[in-house]
Structures are given as structure tokens and as C-alpha cells.
Scaffold this motif. Structure first.
Motif, mmCIF file in Angstrom:
data_model
loop_
_atom_site.group_PDB
_atom_site.id
_atom_site.type_symbol
_atom_site.label_atom_id
_atom_site.label_comp_id
_atom_site.label_asym_id
_atom_site.label_seq_id
_atom_site.Cartn_x
_atom_site.Cartn_y
_atom_site.Cartn_z
ATOM 1 N N GLU A 185 0.815 -1.204 0.000
ATOM 2 C CA GLU A 185 0.000 0.000 0.000
ATOM 3 C C GLU A 185 0.854 1.262 0.000
ATOM 4 O O GLU A 185 0.464 2.286 -0.563
ATOM 5 C CB GLU A 185 -0.928 -0.016 1.214
ATOM 6 C CG GLU A 185 -2.094 0.938 1.136
ATOM 7 C CD GLU A 185 -3.184 0.591 2.118
ATOM 8 O OE1 GLU A 185 -4.318 1.039 1.908
ATOM 9 O OE2 GLU A 185 -2.910 -0.140 3.105
ATOM 10 N N LEU B 223 -3.704 0.902 -7.994
ATOM 11 C CA LEU B 223 -3.999 1.065 -6.576
ATOM 12 C C LEU B 223 -4.910 2.268 -6.347
ATOM 13 O O LEU B 223 -5.846 2.204 -5.537
ATOM 14 C CB LEU B 223 -2.699 1.227 -5.783
ATOM 15 C CG LEU B 223 -2.855 1.377 -4.264
ATOM 16 C CD1 LEU B 223 -3.538 0.154 -3.658
ATOM 17 C CD2 LEU B 223 -1.502 1.604 -3.610
ATOM 18 N N GLN C 226 -8.619 2.243 -4.449
ATOM 19 C CA GLN C 226 -8.853 3.021 -3.234
ATOM 20 C C GLN C 226 -9.609 4.323 -3.517
ATOM 21 O O GLN C 226 -9.540 5.253 -2.735
ATOM 22 C CB GLN C 226 -7.515 3.329 -2.559
ATOM 23 C CG GLN C 226 -6.800 2.091 -2.051
ATOM 24 C CD GLN C 226 -5.523 2.410 -1.309
ATOM 25 O OE1 GLN C 226 -4.691 3.180 -1.781
ATOM 26 N NE2 GLN C 226 -5.358 1.837 -0.143
ATOM 27 N N ARG C 227 -10.363 4.343 -4.595
ATOM 28 C CA ARG C 227 -11.146 5.534 -4.926
ATOM 29 C C ARG C 227 -12.193 5.795 -3.831
ATOM 30 O O ARG C 227 -12.602 4.877 -3.109
ATOM 31 C CB ARG C 227 -11.836 5.354 -6.268
ATOM 32 C CG ARG C 227 -12.861 4.224 -6.303
ATOM 33 C CD ARG C 227 -13.282 3.916 -7.727
ATOM 34 N NE ARG C 227 -14.278 2.868 -7.793
ATOM 35 C CZ ARG C 227 -14.001 1.562 -7.733
ATOM 36 N NH1 ARG C 227 -12.758 1.155 -7.601
ATOM 37 N NH2 ARG C 227 -14.967 0.672 -7.812
ATOM 38 N N THR D 150 -15.561 6.151 -1.752
ATOM 39 C CA THR D 150 -16.739 5.280 -1.761
ATOM 40 C C THR D 150 -18.039 6.038 -1.991
ATOM 41 O O THR D 150 -19.075 5.417 -2.223
ATOM 42 C CB THR D 150 -16.861 4.542 -0.417
ATOM 43 O OG1 THR D 150 -17.113 5.507 0.630
ATOM 44 C CG2 THR D 150 -15.585 3.768 -0.101
ATOM 45 N N ARG E 79 -12.371 6.318 1.920
ATOM 46 C CA ARG E 79 -11.721 5.522 0.880
ATOM 47 C C ARG E 79 -11.592 4.079 1.366
ATOM 48 O O ARG E 79 -11.385 3.838 2.549
ATOM 49 C CB ARG E 79 -10.335 6.079 0.548
ATOM 50 C CG ARG E 79 -10.372 7.454 -0.108
ATOM 51 C CD ARG E 79 -8.985 7.953 -0.446
ATOM 52 N NE ARG E 79 -9.018 9.272 -1.042
ATOM 53 C CZ ARG E 79 -9.158 9.500 -2.346
ATOM 54 N NH1 ARG E 79 -9.242 8.472 -3.177
ATOM 55 N NH2 ARG E 79 -9.198 10.717 -2.822
ATOM 56 N N ARG E 80 -11.676 3.174 0.446
ATOM 57 C CA ARG E 80 -11.522 1.764 0.794
ATOM 58 C C ARG E 80 -10.057 1.478 1.101
ATOM 59 O O ARG E 80 -9.156 1.981 0.430
ATOM 60 C CB ARG E 80 -11.984 0.873 -0.357
ATOM 61 C CG ARG E 80 -13.419 1.102 -0.782
ATOM 62 C CD ARG E 80 -13.733 0.349 -2.051
ATOM 63 N NE ARG E 80 -13.897 -1.070 -1.796
ATOM 64 C CZ ARG E 80 -13.776 -2.011 -2.738
ATOM 65 N NH1 ARG E 80 -13.423 -1.674 -3.963
ATOM 66 N NH2 ARG E 80 -13.972 -3.274 -2.427
ATOM 67 N N THR E 81 -9.806 0.662 2.095
ATOM 68 C CA THR E 81 -8.442 0.247 2.380
ATOM 69 C C THR E 81 -8.085 -0.922 1.474
ATOM 70 O O THR E 81 -8.959 -1.634 0.967
ATOM 71 C CB THR E 81 -8.281 -0.188 3.844
ATOM 72 O OG1 THR E 81 -9.040 -1.390 4.064
ATOM 73 C CG2 THR E 81 -8.759 0.907 4.793
ATOM 74 N N LEU E 82 -6.795 -1.127 1.275
ATOM 75 C CA LEU E 82 -6.355 -2.263 0.469
ATOM 76 C C LEU E 82 -6.790 -3.569 1.125
ATOM 77 O O LEU E 82 -7.131 -4.537 0.432
ATOM 78 C CB LEU E 82 -4.840 -2.228 0.288
ATOM 79 C CG LEU E 82 -4.237 -3.303 -0.620
ATOM 80 C CD1 LEU E 82 -4.867 -3.275 -2.001
ATOM 81 C CD2 LEU E 82 -2.730 -3.135 -0.717
ATOM 82 N N ASP F 113 -9.562 -4.118 2.772
ATOM 83 C CA ASP F 113 -10.963 -4.336 2.394
ATOM 84 C C ASP F 113 -11.050 -4.893 0.978
ATOM 85 O O ASP F 113 -11.808 -5.845 0.710
ATOM 86 C CB ASP F 113 -11.743 -3.019 2.461
ATOM 87 C CG ASP F 113 -11.914 -2.502 3.880
ATOM 88 O OD1 ASP F 113 -11.859 -3.327 4.815
ATOM 89 O OD2 ASP F 113 -12.087 -1.284 4.036
ATOM 90 N N VAL F 114 -10.295 -4.308 0.058
ATOM 91 C CA VAL F 114 -10.334 -4.723 -1.339
ATOM 92 C C VAL F 114 -9.886 -6.172 -1.494
ATOM 93 O O VAL F 114 -10.518 -6.973 -2.200
ATOM 94 C CB VAL F 114 -9.449 -3.789 -2.189
ATOM 95 C CG1 VAL F 114 -9.315 -4.315 -3.613
ATOM 96 C CG2 VAL F 114 -10.017 -2.382 -2.200
#
Length: 299
Positions: free
Chosen positions: A197, A217, A221-222, A224, A281-284, A286-287
Motif C-alpha cells: 500500500e 492502486l 482506493q477511490r 466510496t 476511501r476503501r483500504t487495500l 478491504d479490497v
């Protein structure tokens, strides 16, 4: 820089890697992320021609591998499964032997390149010490120095910060960022989310041998579409934002809002004390977890 299609490796009845399609572009710092045992090292070894694929195709620097290894490998620096060395010899002598034994080593420039590589990884003061006296972190640095000897166009690194203390991890991270800024494409295999990250521009996620995610990346992480607001006046905020609050934990609320600046102005305008306000923003993590769950559902 690296492209694979249908890359698969079987060991008897065990499938280590299945139908992997990598797309590593020039200028990337590409993070190849997966848990230990997910097939990352097997994939890296196939890319470098150290293990033959059961099926599928591999291109590195636009050339098919492993058939073009003699032309490709002098332009690729690599470290896989930890650095190899002769314990009784000094770090400098180990690098000289590695350079002399590989394809494309130029004897006339060897000493200067060894000096540069040792300086880059912070070993210039201990280069004459036998490797048996090196700590695990120092051996890892020596492996990185070996990968940098040929001033490669592409770096392929498998867990390069293994054994390093936090300061060493920070230094290696900065080194890789600087090398990338100077034109080196970096392919970094790791099981550490934070490592990927903090330095990578593109990410591929391997789960049980399958590539379940591959994207920029920044895109992963765009925002939400929700805004996180921390305020001691949650009741007043909820009253103003009736119908737009989706979640609350203590003094933090999650609001569905398209314009954070307008949201902040509206809250402050009625006297709500805003301690923090930012787009979510989404965390890595979460993704990655979502991608692994989707992959598990399809199996």
C-alpha cells in the motif's frame, strides 16, 4: 514489461498456480500480493525461467521466457526466496562472483558497479566482512545489492524486506521508490499489505494460486461516496442530515454525501463542531478480502 497468459503450474496432482494473467507495465511499482503459500514464489520462479510452467505463456521485456533468457536476464535484477551467498567470503567478493558468473557481466565496470550497489543498500562500511558474520537483514541487503549490480531495467523481488528492522524497511522502500523514479520498473512480491500500500502503483492479488484482482492502486482506493465526520455534536448532526447518515460509531458518523465541502459548511453553519471530515476511501485490506471472498464463492 511482464505479461503472462494462462500461466499454470502443477506439481503432480497439486495445482500451485492456475490460469494467471499478469500485466506489468513499464514504470510500474507492481505489488504482487498474497498469503504465504498462495503461489507467489512459484510464479516469480516461472517468470525468471527457474521453474518451467505446465502451461501458458510468459513474456518479459517483450521476449518469450524461458527461451529468451540469455537476452532478457542481463536486464533483470532479481532476488527470490532470500539471497544466496558463500558464508566464508566477504560481501564484496560474493558480489564479484555473482557478476562474473552471470550473463552480460562487464569486467571493466565491475568494481564501480559493486561500489554503487553496496552504497545503495547501505553495506559500504561492512563489505569486507565475511557473510557468515552478517545479520539476516544484512544478508537481505546483500541480495538486493546483487539484484542491482547490472543496473537493471526491471527488478523482480520476492519479499525483499524480510528480516529487516523498521528503519531498514523504510530505507529499502525509499530505495525502490527512487529506482522507479529513475526509470526502473519494480515487481514486488509480498504478503505484507502495508508494504504494498505504501509504495506500489498497481496491484495483483493471488489467492490459492489464482489471480483474483489486478488494477491501479488509486482506482482500488477511490472514494466510496461516503464522508466520515467526527463531531461531539452527533445528535445535532444527525438531525440536520436526516436520511443521509448510514452508520455511527461513538462520535464518528458516516454520511452519504457527494460534496464534502458543502457538507462541512452546512454543519458548521448550524453550530456543529466538526473535528474531522474527509471522504471515505476503501483500504487495500478491504479490497483484498472482498476479492478473495468473491473468488471463494466461484470455486
Amino acid at each position: 514489461m511482464i505479461r503472462t497468459e494462462g500461466l499454470t503450474k502443477h506439481y503432480g496432482r497439486i495445482t500451485a498456480v492456475e490460469d494467471v494473467g499478469l500485466d506489468v507495465r513499464e514504470g510500474d511499482v507492481y505489488g504482487f500480493l498474497g498469503a504465504n503459500g498462495s503461489g507467489k514464489t512459484t510464479t516469480v520462479r516461472m517468470l525468471l525461467g527457474l521453474v518451467l510452467a505446465t502451461s501458458g505463456t510468459i513474456e518479459v521485456l517483450g521476449r518469450p521466457m524461458p527461451s529468451s533468457g540469455r537476452a532478457v536476464l542481463p536486464l533483470v535484477g532479481s532476488m527470490v526466496e532470500g539471497p544466496a551467498s558463500y558464508p566464508g567470503l566477504s560481501g564484496r567478493t560474493n558480489l564479484a562472483l555473482i557478476d562474473a558468473s552471470g550473463p552480460g557481466g562487464d569486467r571493466a565496470t565491475r568494481a564501480g558497479r559493486i561500489d554503487d550497489a553496496l552504497a545503495q543498500v547501505g553495506l559500504e562500511g561492512v563489505d569486507k566482512r565475511p557473510v557468515r558474520a552478517y545479520s539476516l537483514g544484512m544478508r537481505q541487503r546483500l541480495g538486493l545489492a546483487a539484484a542491482l549490480l547490472r543496473r537493471p531495467r526491471l527488478l523482480v523481488l520476492d519479499e525483499p524486506t524480510n528480516g529487516l528492522d523498521p528503519q531498514g524497511i523504510r530505507e529499502i522502500r525509499q530505495l525502490l521508490v527512487d529506482l522507479n523514479a529513475a526509470g526502473t520498473t519494480v515487481f514486488l512480491s509480498s504478503h505484507l499489505l502495508a508494504e504494498i500500500e505504501q509504495m506500489c502503483t498497481r496491484v495483483g492479488v493471488l489467492d490459492r494460486g489464482r489471480l483474483v484482482l489486478q488494477d491501479e492502486l488509486a482506482h482500488l482506493q477511490r472514494p466510496t461516496g461516503r464522508t466520515v465526520v467526527r463531531t461531539p455534536d452527533t445528535d445535532a448532526a444527525r438531525a440536520l442530515l436526516d436520511g443521509h447518515v448510514e452508520h455511527q460509531e461513538g462520535d464518528t458518523i458516516w454520511v452519504r454525501a457527494d460534496d464534502p465541502l458543502a457538507l462541512n459548511a452546512a454543519l458548521v453553519g448550524v453550530g456543529v463542531r466538526v473535528l474531522e471530515l474527509a471522504p471515505e476511501r476503501r483500504t487495500l485490506e478491504d479490497v483484498v478480502l472482498e476479492a478473495a471472498e468473491r473468488s471463494g464463492d466461484r470455486r
